[in-house]
Every structure is written in structure tokens, then in C-alpha cells.
Design an enzyme around this catalytic site. Structure first.
Site, PDB file in Angstrom:
ATOM      1  N   HIS A 146      -2.672  -4.215   0.391  1.00 45.13           N
ATOM      2  CA  HIS A 146      -3.234  -2.867   0.464  1.00 45.13           C
ATOM      3  C   HIS A 146      -4.104  -2.594  -0.762  1.00 45.13           C
ATOM      4  O   HIS A 146      -4.031  -3.296  -1.767  1.00 45.13           O
ATOM      5  CB  HIS A 146      -2.117  -1.812   0.533  1.00 45.13           C
ATOM      6  CG  HIS A 146      -1.504  -1.688   1.895  1.00 45.13           C
ATOM      7  ND1 HIS A 146      -0.467  -2.479   2.309  1.00 45.13           N
ATOM      8  CD2 HIS A 146      -1.792  -0.859   2.944  1.00 45.13           C
ATOM      9  CE1 HIS A 146      -0.136  -2.154   3.553  1.00 45.13           C
ATOM     10  NE2 HIS A 146      -0.922  -1.185   3.969  1.00 45.13           N
ATOM     11  N   LYS A 180      -2.383   2.447  -3.571  1.00 46.44           N
ATOM     12  CA  LYS A 180      -1.102   2.627  -2.847  1.00 46.44           C
ATOM     13  C   LYS A 180       0.041   2.650  -3.858  1.00 46.44           C
ATOM     14  O   LYS A 180       0.112   1.817  -4.755  1.00 46.44           O
ATOM     15  CB  LYS A 180      -0.915   1.509  -1.814  1.00 46.44           C
ATOM     16  CG  LYS A 180       0.332   1.713  -0.955  1.00 46.44           C
ATOM     17  CD  LYS A 180       0.309   0.856   0.303  1.00 46.44           C
ATOM     18  CE  LYS A 180       1.578   1.006   1.124  1.00 46.44           C
ATOM     19  NZ  LYS A 180       1.791   2.378   1.603  1.00 46.44           N
TER      20      LYS A 180
END
Ligand code: NAD
Length: 264
Positions: free
Chosen positions: A153, A157
């Protein structure tokens, strides 16, 4: 028309959700909020999302008379308060926030006795299809393979492993009769010893602007199967959330997941 409020409207997902609302003929965006003191409070949610003005200004507080379904892609601490709010005013919820702990998940189950909630750590149709494929693979391959879940990600995040990776691990553990809390191995370093067959490994990559990638690896001697999902735009999650809003308007109470929405 379902009247929808979006919490966290100035966030990455919030902006995509505002766009997805504008594309739906069944959804009307009637409220948008973000945290108190945010620089974009008072701005038009559409303009912030990069589309035409929606005549909905981002506010600091929800107005219960203005919406039917609250869409929450924020932070677990915020989601907790929103559940209390929706219980108080009998509102439906679509929750995409990840990193929810066991206490919050129990709170969602309890709230489901009174209001309708759709909660999914990943609202993409493709990921939910992958969950079914993973369950099938686990059922066929059983304990004869090593299973690893690798996710990647963007650098912003804040939780790891991703909610989707954990969900994938839970699906596999359930099929194989394992307890995920005791068989999960998170990242490896140093003298790890040989791999225990019945563990499920998790690896998290955080880099740049990766929207979200998940691979489940089932590795035997001589062959391996990899089931991979790659999201290239947050609109895939936003579209799933809007589909859930359309679906949940017909439910009075209960805690649901994306498979319920998709009928899979
Ligand atoms: P983000 O930080 O860009 O957005 C979160 C927004 O919530 C911010 O604008 C923040 O100011 C706002 N916020 C904070 N407190 C608030 C409050 N009290 N009221 C209203 N708004 C408040 O994060 P993001 O990338 O948009 O992700 C949000 C969440 O959604 C994360 O938990 C992420 O993991 C999750 N997510 C879920 C899916 C899914 O399909 N379920 C997909 C992508 C992201």
C-alpha cells in the site's frame, strides 16, 4: 433516492466517495463532514473531489435529519463515535474504515441488533471475488502447502497488515480449522528457524502511491499458486461503497459484509 452523508469527505477515500455519489442515480449526497478545524471545513465537497460543485459544504458535525446512510472511511476512534451516533438516531451505516480492533468489531455486532450496518475492510468487487477463490484454493490444497499473504500500500497507510490481508488470513484459517491469532506470523527477521507448515505468513510493503495490492501464495514442492488482486484506483472501493448504500436502504438491522451486497 438514498440520502448519504460522507464522513472524512476531505480524505483520499472521501473524495472518491463524493465522485461515486455524483455518478449514481439512486444516491444523493446530502452531508459531508471532516474533523473539527480541518482546513477544508466550509468548502464544497464536489470541488474538493475535483468535480462540479455539489452544493454540500464540508461540515464539522453530522445533522441527523439530513441523511439516511452514513458512509465512514475515517479512523477506528472516529468510527466508534459514529456507531453511537447512528444508534441514537437510528441511521444505517456503510463502514470501510480498517484497523478496527476486537472491541469495535463486537460493538458493530451489537449495533447490528438495532440498525443496519455494512462493514467491509475492502469494498472492491474483485477483492471479494478473490476471497471466494482463496477459500476454494485453501479447501483443495489444505495443509499440504505453505501459505503466505503479501500486501502493498501507499506510504500514508497507518495500519498493517491491511484489513484485507487479515480478512484473507481469516478466510483461509476458517477453511483450514486454524486459529489465525495463534498461527499468523508477521514479517520475518533474523534466526527464524525453518517454516512451520501450519503458519500463515504476512508481509506488508509501504511505498509511494500504491493503491492496494494483495497476493496469496500457496506453495508446494514443485509448484505454487498465486492469487493476486491489484487496485489501480480508489474508485473501485468507492463504487463498492455506493453499491452497499443502495443495497442497505432495504435492510432494517443486522451486520452485513460485501458478499451479502454482491450476493456471493
Ligand atoms: P485519509 O486519512 O485520507 O482520510 C480520512 C479522513 O477522515 C481525513 O480527511 C480525516 O481528516 C477525516 N477525519 C478524521 N476525524 C474525523 C471526524 N471526527 N469526522 C469526520 N472526518 C474525520 O484516509 P483514507 O486513505 O481515505 O482511508 C480512510 C480509511 O479507509 C482507512 O482506515 C483506510 O484503511 C480505509 N480504506 C478502506 C477501504 C475499503 O474498501 N474498505 C479502501 C481504502 C481505504
Amino acid at each position: 433516492m438514498v440520502r448519504v452523508a460522507i464522513a472524512g469527505a476531505a480524505g483520499r477515500m472521501g473524495r472518491n466517495l463524493v465522485q461515486a455519489c455524483a455518478l449514481s442515480e439512486q444516491i444523493q449526497l446530502t452531508q459531508a463532514t471532516d474533523k473539527s478545524g480541518h482546513a477544508l471545513i466550509g468548502s464544497d465537497a464536489g470541488v474538493i473531489a475535483g468535480i462540479e460543485p455539489q452544493n454540500v459544504l464540508i461540515a464539522e458535525v453530522l445533522e441527523a435529519t439530513e441523511f439516511d446512510v452514513l458512509v465512514d472511511f475515517t479512523h477506528p476512534s472516529v468510527t466508534t463515535n459514529h456507531v453511537d451516533y447512528c444508534l441514537q438516531y437510528n441511521k444505517k451505516m456503510v463502514i470501510g474504515t480498517t484497523g478496527c480492533d476486537a472491541a469495535l468489531e463486537q460493538k458493530l455486532r451489537d449495533a447490528g441488533d438495532s440498525i443496519a450496518i455494512m462493514y467491509a475492510p475492502n469494498m472492491s468487487v474483485g477483492v471479494n471475488l478473490c476471497l471466494q477463490l482463496i477459500a476454494t484454493a485453501a479447501r483443495v490444497l489444505g495443509d499440504s502447502v505453505d501459505i503466505e499473504i503479501i500486501e502493498a500500500h501507499h506510504r500514508h497507510k497507518v495500519d498493517a497488515p491491511s484489513g484485507t490481508a487479515i480478512k484473507m488470513g481469516r478466510v483461509i484459517a476458517d477453511v483450514l480449522g486454524r486459529d489465525l491469532d495463534s498461527c499468523a506470523v508477521y514479517g520475518r527477521e533474523g534466526q527464524t528457524g525453518v517454516r512451520e507448515r501450519k503458519t500463515i505468513g504476512f508481509e506488508s510493503i509501504r511505498a509511494g502511491d500504491i493503491v492496494g495490492e494483495h497476493t496469496v501464495l500457496f506453495a508446494d514442492e514443485g509448484e505454487r499458486i498465486e492469487i493476486t488482486h491489484k487496485a489501480s484506483s480508489r474508485m473501485t472501493f468507492a463504487n463498492g461503497a455506493i453499491r452497499a448504500c443502495e443495497w442497505i436502504q432495504h435492510r432494517d438491522k443486522g451486520l452485513y459484509g460485501m458478499p451479502d451486497v454482491l450476493g456471493i
